[in-house]
Design an enzyme around this catalytic site. Sequence first.
Site, PDB file in Angstrom:
ATOM      1  N   MET A 174     -11.645 -39.300  25.091  1.00 30.96           N
ATOM      2  CA  MET A 174     -11.041 -37.851  25.277  1.00 30.96           C
ATOM      3  C   MET A 174     -11.760 -36.882  26.412  1.00 30.96           C
ATOM      4  O   MET A 174     -10.901 -36.415  27.022  1.00 30.96           O
ATOM      5  CB  MET A 174     -11.346 -37.142  23.881  1.00 30.96           C
ATOM      6  CG  MET A 174     -10.726 -38.297  22.797  1.00 30.96           C
ATOM      7  SD  MET A 174      -8.800 -38.474  22.844  1.00 30.96           S
ATOM      8  CE  MET A 174      -8.269 -36.820  22.487  1.00 30.96           C
TER       9      MET A 174
ATOM     10  N   ASN B 217     -23.185 -40.880  17.189  1.00 31.56           N
ATOM     11  CA  ASN B 217     -22.076 -40.962  18.089  1.00 31.56           C
ATOM     12  C   ASN B 217     -21.365 -42.021  18.145  1.00 31.56           C
ATOM     13  O   ASN B 217     -21.578 -43.057  17.890  1.00 31.56           O
ATOM     14  CB  ASN B 217     -22.231 -39.981  19.572  1.00 31.56           C
ATOM     15  CG  ASN B 217     -21.109 -39.020  19.924  1.00 31.56           C
ATOM     16  OD1 ASN B 217     -19.859 -39.529  19.541  1.00 31.56           O
ATOM     17  ND2 ASN B 217     -21.476 -38.024  20.409  1.00 31.56           N
TER      18      ASN B 217
ATOM     19  N   ASN C  19     -18.277 -39.927  27.299  1.00 33.57           N
ATOM     20  CA  ASN C  19     -17.161 -39.625  27.986  1.00 33.57           C
ATOM     21  C   ASN C  19     -17.077 -38.305  29.037  1.00 33.57           C
ATOM     22  O   ASN C  19     -15.965 -38.058  29.492  1.00 33.57           O
ATOM     23  CB  ASN C  19     -15.758 -39.411  26.726  1.00 33.57           C
ATOM     24  CG  ASN C  19     -15.760 -40.486  26.142  1.00 33.57           C
ATOM     25  OD1 ASN C  19     -15.628 -41.453  26.563  1.00 33.57           O
ATOM     26  ND2 ASN C  19     -15.463 -40.160  24.699  1.00 33.57           N
ATOM     27  N   THR C  20     -18.365 -37.989  28.910  1.00 31.30           N
ATOM     28  CA  THR C  20     -18.615 -36.662  30.384  1.00 31.30           C
ATOM     29  C   THR C  20     -19.676 -37.355  30.920  1.00 31.30           C
ATOM     30  O   THR C  20     -20.802 -37.542  30.178  1.00 31.30           O
ATOM     31  CB  THR C  20     -19.082 -35.633  29.429  1.00 31.30           C
ATOM     32  OG1 THR C  20     -17.778 -35.074  28.679  1.00 31.30           O
ATOM     33  CG2 THR C  20     -19.355 -34.526  30.416  1.00 31.30           C
TER      34      THR C  20
ATOM     35  N   SER D 169     -22.174 -37.860  23.783  1.00 31.83           N
ATOM     36  CA  SER D 169     -20.654 -38.558  24.013  1.00 31.83           C
ATOM     37  C   SER D 169     -20.676 -39.200  25.197  1.00 31.83           C
ATOM     38  O   SER D 169     -21.298 -39.001  26.352  1.00 31.83           O
ATOM     39  CB  SER D 169     -19.634 -37.162  24.154  1.00 31.83           C
ATOM     40  OG  SER D 169     -18.310 -37.781  24.557  1.00 31.83           O
TER      41      SER D 169
ATOM     42  N   PHE E  62     -14.003 -34.408  25.767  1.00 30.15           N
ATOM     43  CA  PHE E  62     -14.158 -32.873  25.411  1.00 30.15           C
ATOM     44  C   PHE E  62     -12.962 -31.909  25.816  1.00 30.15           C
ATOM     45  O   PHE E  62     -13.167 -30.769  26.057  1.00 30.15           O
ATOM     46  CB  PHE E  62     -15.473 -32.443  26.110  1.00 30.15           C
ATOM     47  CG  PHE E  62     -16.750 -32.733  25.264  1.00 30.15           C
ATOM     48  CD1 PHE E  62     -16.805 -33.481  24.425  1.00 30.15           C
ATOM     49  CD2 PHE E  62     -17.866 -32.621  25.972  1.00 30.15           C
ATOM     50  CE1 PHE E  62     -17.959 -34.235  23.688  1.00 30.15           C
ATOM     51  CE2 PHE E  62     -19.055 -33.059  25.671  1.00 30.15           C
ATOM     52  CZ  PHE E  62     -19.386 -33.741  24.643  1.00 30.15           C
TER      53      PHE E  62
ATOM     54  N   ASN F  74     -12.174 -44.266  21.890  1.00 25.39           N
ATOM     55  CA  ASN F  74     -11.627 -42.995  22.464  1.00 25.39           C
ATOM     56  C   ASN F  74     -12.386 -42.611  23.838  1.00 25.39           C
ATOM     57  O   ASN F  74     -13.540 -42.993  23.977  1.00 25.39           O
ATOM     58  CB  ASN F  74     -11.819 -42.002  21.324  1.00 25.39           C
ATOM     59  CG  ASN F  74     -12.913 -40.789  21.432  1.00 25.39           C
ATOM     60  OD1 ASN F  74     -13.175 -40.066  22.498  1.00 25.39           O
ATOM     61  ND2 ASN F  74     -14.239 -41.348  20.815  1.00 25.39           N
TER      62      ASN F  74
ATOM     63  N   GLY G 235     -15.813 -46.283  14.046  1.00 26.96           N
ATOM     64  CA  GLY G 235     -15.297 -46.990  12.850  1.00 26.96           C
ATOM     65  C   GLY G 235     -16.103 -48.038  12.556  1.00 26.96           C
ATOM     66  O   GLY G 235     -17.391 -48.210  12.616  1.00 26.96           O
TER      67      GLY G 235
ATOM     68  N   LYS H  60     -27.282 -34.179  18.128  1.00 26.91           N
ATOM     69  CA  LYS H  60     -26.375 -35.471  17.767  1.00 26.91           C
ATOM     70  C   LYS H  60     -26.683 -36.508  19.096  1.00 26.91           C
ATOM     71  O   LYS H  60     -26.383 -36.181  20.056  1.00 26.91           O
ATOM     72  CB  LYS H  60     -24.712 -35.281  17.718  1.00 26.91           C
ATOM     73  CG  LYS H  60     -24.148 -36.437  17.168  1.00 26.91           C
ATOM     74  CD  LYS H  60     -22.696 -35.970  16.857  1.00 26.91           C
ATOM     75  CE  LYS H  60     -21.837 -37.143  16.354  1.00 26.91           C
ATOM     76  NZ  LYS H  60     -20.432 -36.877  16.074  1.00 26.91           N
TER      77      LYS H  60
END
Length: 391
Positions: free
Chosen positions: A140, A271, A210-211, A208, A142, A138, A300, A242
């Site tokens: 995404m 994460n 993704n930022t 994360s 946020f 992913n 996963g 986290k």
Amino acid sequence: MKEGSAAGSTTGPLYERLVGPLLSRDEGADAEQLSQFTLAALGQASLRRGWPLVSGVLAGLGAELRHQDPRLEQTLFGCRFTNPVGLAAGFDKNGVAAAIWHLFGFGFAELGTITAQAQSGNPRPRLFRLAAEGAALNRMGFNNRGAQACRRLLERQRLNVPGQRPAVLGINLGKSRLTPLEQAPDDYAASLELLAPLADYAVINVSSPNTPGLRDLQDEVLLRRLVERLRRLPGCPPLLVKIAPDLEDDAIDAIARLAYQEGLAGVIAVNTSLDRLGLEGRRLPQTGRTLAEEAGGLSGAPLRQRALEVLRRLRATAGPALPLIGVGGIDSPETAWERISAGASLVQLYTGWIYRGPALVPRILEGLSDQLDRHGLGHIGEAVGSGMAWR
């Protein structure tokens, strides 16, 4: 005394029959659209849970999926958890179904990630199944409606006050994409100030992938500055952080020390990963590119071993007093027990729950109860960090 059982459940077989085929292939139904459809339905059910028809359906769901065993109850950082299995952040990003997650058997649910500013996230497609591996990729970014909208959504659901809910509710907070890194403490504080009255606990998400720049906040100096800013807020709930699975050992140790020194309520490990964990050559049918060429975080089953290693490192450095939450690659009673035995007081599900379906939660809880019996333990707390193998 134990009540509830996954055996004889109709929800599990129904999920496998209707949803299973959609999840068994990488191609086909878009992963994000499936999640949005599911959440829209759950959001309506949460808002209308007092209606006779809806309440009847929800009661039946709870009867099937809730497993009650007093030996699984714990009180950690002032919160009473009816069981140690929670929904990880990332699924209910805006808290639309906050009032009903306990009916899926969860002892707690973590909402978010929520940012001060509403944001649409990264371009689509941005969520990909890796069905054969029980994994997902992913990026995404946020995507969420922002802290103010989240507060309104939670208020509309007429939740019980913190401490009086059937499931503990945590709120996972991230940095708004447009906020410069040096202004991150104020950005997080703006979100927490709005949401603190509704949160049993709050999570500082600095991990994360993704930022852009977000993971820089895992630096000890920057993270300490962020924690100190949030703790000055009136009514600040218990704070957890986290962390990423891709940290070096020295950085993990530094965060463990910081958590102890700053009195953090706990650490969540881990994460999603930027490491492709042996799947570098795996190709996504939707894009035609390999995972080595794709941006995003991997979650996963492939993350299981690394998540376990980070957890063990945290426990060794932090000692037994700091509560740890294990997440990443947990998709069975055995993997949940493994994480608890390694030092996690609580565990969280996301990717494994999507693939295995709602019956996974009671199956894990029944497995944990069974392990307590097999090891002659009177409470789940005795298993935390015990190193006891699955029997």
